[in-house]
Design a protein around this motif. Sequence first.
Motif, short mmCIF file in Angstrom:
data_model
loop_
_atom_site.label_atom_id
_atom_site.label_comp_id
_atom_site.label_asym_id
_atom_site.label_seq_id
_atom_site.Cartn_x
_atom_site.Cartn_y
_atom_site.Cartn_z
N THR A 1 0.84 -1.21 0.00
CA THR A 1 0.00 0.00 0.00
C THR A 1 0.87 1.25 0.00
O THR A 1 2.04 1.22 0.37
CB THR A 1 -0.91 0.05 1.24
OG1 THR A 1 -0.11 0.20 2.42
CG2 THR A 1 -1.76 -1.21 1.35
N ALA A 2 0.25 2.37 -0.41
CA ALA A 2 0.93 3.66 -0.33
C ALA A 2 0.78 4.25 1.07
O ALA A 2 1.54 5.14 1.47
CB ALA A 2 0.35 4.61 -1.36
N GLY A 3 -0.18 3.77 1.82
CA GLY A 3 -0.42 4.27 3.17
C GLY A 3 -1.68 3.62 3.72
O GLY A 3 -2.43 2.95 3.00
N PHE A 4 -1.89 3.78 4.99
CA PHE A 4 -3.09 3.22 5.61
C PHE A 4 -3.44 4.02 6.84
O PHE A 4 -2.61 4.78 7.36
CB PHE A 4 -2.89 1.74 5.97
CG PHE A 4 -1.87 1.49 7.05
CD1 PHE A 4 -0.51 1.57 6.78
CD2 PHE A 4 -2.27 1.18 8.34
CE1 PHE A 4 0.43 1.36 7.78
CE2 PHE A 4 -1.34 0.95 9.34
CZ PHE A 4 0.02 1.04 9.06
N ALA A 5 -4.66 3.89 7.30
CA ALA A 5 -5.13 4.57 8.50
C ALA A 5 -5.87 3.57 9.37
O ALA A 5 -6.53 2.65 8.85
CB ALA A 5 -6.04 5.74 8.15
N VAL A 6 -5.75 3.71 10.67
CA VAL A 6 -6.45 2.82 11.59
C VAL A 6 -7.09 3.63 12.71
O VAL A 6 -6.64 4.72 13.06
CB VAL A 6 -5.50 1.77 12.20
CG1 VAL A 6 -4.90 0.89 11.12
CG2 VAL A 6 -4.41 2.42 13.03
N GLY A 7 -8.15 3.08 13.25
CA GLY A 7 -8.79 3.61 14.44
C GLY A 7 -9.03 2.46 15.39
O GLY A 7 -9.15 1.31 14.96
N GLN A 8 -9.08 2.75 16.66
CA GLN A 8 -9.31 1.69 17.65
C GLN A 8 -10.27 2.17 18.73
O GLN A 8 -10.10 3.24 19.28
CB GLN A 8 -7.99 1.27 18.30
CG GLN A 8 -8.16 0.22 19.41
CD GLN A 8 -6.84 -0.20 20.00
OE1 GLN A 8 -6.22 -1.15 19.55
NE2 GLN A 8 -6.41 0.52 21.03
N ASN A 9 -11.28 1.36 19.00
CA ASN A 9 -12.15 1.56 20.15
C ASN A 9 -11.93 0.40 21.10
O ASN A 9 -11.93 -0.76 20.69
CB ASN A 9 -13.62 1.59 19.74
CG ASN A 9 -14.05 2.93 19.20
OD1 ASN A 9 -13.32 3.92 19.27
ND2 ASN A 9 -15.24 2.99 18.64
N MET B 1 -21.32 4.52 21.05
CA MET B 1 -22.12 5.52 20.34
C MET B 1 -22.51 6.69 21.23
O MET B 1 -22.84 7.77 20.73
CB MET B 1 -23.38 4.86 19.76
CG MET B 1 -23.11 3.96 18.56
SD MET B 1 -22.36 4.86 17.17
CE MET B 1 -23.74 5.90 16.67
N ALA B 2 -22.46 6.49 22.56
CA ALA B 2 -22.78 7.58 23.48
C ALA B 2 -21.60 8.52 23.71
O ALA B 2 -21.75 9.56 24.35
CB ALA B 2 -23.23 7.01 24.83
N SER B 3 -20.43 8.15 23.21
CA SER B 3 -19.21 8.93 23.43
C SER B 3 -18.74 9.53 22.11
O SER B 3 -18.48 8.80 21.15
CB SER B 3 -18.13 8.02 24.01
OG SER B 3 -16.85 8.62 23.90
N PRO B 4 -18.60 10.85 22.02
CA PRO B 4 -18.20 11.47 20.75
C PRO B 4 -16.94 10.90 20.11
O PRO B 4 -16.95 10.63 18.89
CB PRO B 4 -18.04 12.95 21.12
CG PRO B 4 -19.00 13.14 22.24
CD PRO B 4 -18.95 11.86 23.03
N PRO B 5 -15.84 10.65 20.84
CA PRO B 5 -14.65 10.11 20.17
C PRO B 5 -14.87 8.73 19.58
O PRO B 5 -14.39 8.42 18.49
CB PRO B 5 -13.58 10.09 21.27
CG PRO B 5 -14.06 11.03 22.31
CD PRO B 5 -15.55 10.94 22.27
N HIS B 6 -15.61 7.88 20.31
CA HIS B 6 -15.85 6.53 19.83
C HIS B 6 -16.84 6.52 18.67
O HIS B 6 -16.68 5.78 17.70
CB HIS B 6 -16.37 5.66 20.97
CG HIS B 6 -15.50 5.70 22.18
ND1 HIS B 6 -15.61 6.67 23.14
CD2 HIS B 6 -14.48 4.89 22.57
CE1 HIS B 6 -14.71 6.46 24.08
NE2 HIS B 6 -14.00 5.40 23.75
N ARG B 7 -17.89 7.34 18.81
CA ARG B 7 -18.88 7.44 17.73
C ARG B 7 -18.24 7.95 16.45
O ARG B 7 -18.57 7.49 15.35
CB ARG B 7 -20.02 8.36 18.16
CG ARG B 7 -21.15 8.45 17.13
CD ARG B 7 -22.35 9.18 17.70
NE ARG B 7 -22.07 10.57 18.01
CZ ARG B 7 -22.09 11.09 19.24
NH1 ARG B 7 -22.37 10.31 20.28
NH2 ARG B 7 -21.84 12.36 19.44
N ALA B 8 -17.31 8.89 16.58
CA ALA B 8 -16.65 9.44 15.39
C ALA B 8 -15.88 8.36 14.64
O ALA B 8 -15.85 8.35 13.40
CB ALA B 8 -15.71 10.57 15.80
N ILE B 9 -15.26 7.44 15.37
CA ILE B 9 -14.53 6.36 14.71
C ILE B 9 -15.51 5.42 14.01
O ILE B 9 -15.31 5.04 12.86
CB ILE B 9 -13.66 5.61 15.73
CG1 ILE B 9 -12.49 6.51 16.17
CG2 ILE B 9 -13.12 4.30 15.14
CD1 ILE B 9 -11.60 5.90 17.23
#
Length: 221
Positions: free
Chosen positions: A147-155, A174-182
């Motif tokens: 790949t040229a690059g990748f992105a990850v998120g973790q809850n 889903m009740a928490s803005p940071p987690h819901r955003a992911i």
Amino acid sequence: MRSRRVGACSCIETGKGSVYVRGGRARRVRGLYAALAASVLLWACGALSATVAAAAPSARAAGAACANTSLEPTATDQAAIDQATLCLVNAIRRAYHLHALRANAQLGKVAASQVSSMIRWDYFADVRPTGQTPLSLVGVTRYPAHTAGFAVGQNIAWGSGAFASPAHIVAEWMASPPHRAIILTSSYRDAGVGVDPGLPGVVRAGHQGATYAMEFGVRHF
């Protein structure tokens, strides 16, 4: 009476380690961050707003077609819990007109490793005591190959008693803005879930419960 406690933490990493944004502190959580309705205490790495009670109906409605969402994790139902968690997240994403995430074995291995690490080393955070971040852990798997690059998120999350079910954990995210955003990041294409019917001692919630991790990823070619 069963303890009714849950907690969560989130982070996002992009590129080849150039950007790292966390939902909260990358260290052991040592205190309760917020008390929520219905005697639910949230152990949080990031800022929180709505209560679990407010988020649960929409999460349940979105995941009405998902099986095993009320299961409490045990040593024999982890595969069902993983599938139920991903199903709930995908149902929510479809409700927001986002594409579903594909189950990815490499991300699933990282999620399972993150959960076992938190329990074994007794901490609750996205970054391991060794300094390894979700990006570095995914980076050494086959996921970013060619790949040229990748992105990850973790809850990540933990819950005790009935609050360890996929339905409650996803509602908590889903009740928490940071987690819901992911969960609602449109660019993610893949995901992997890990769950263990155990808790890090640092959360001080006894022995009845489970710890979750969910990895989100996208590859750029």
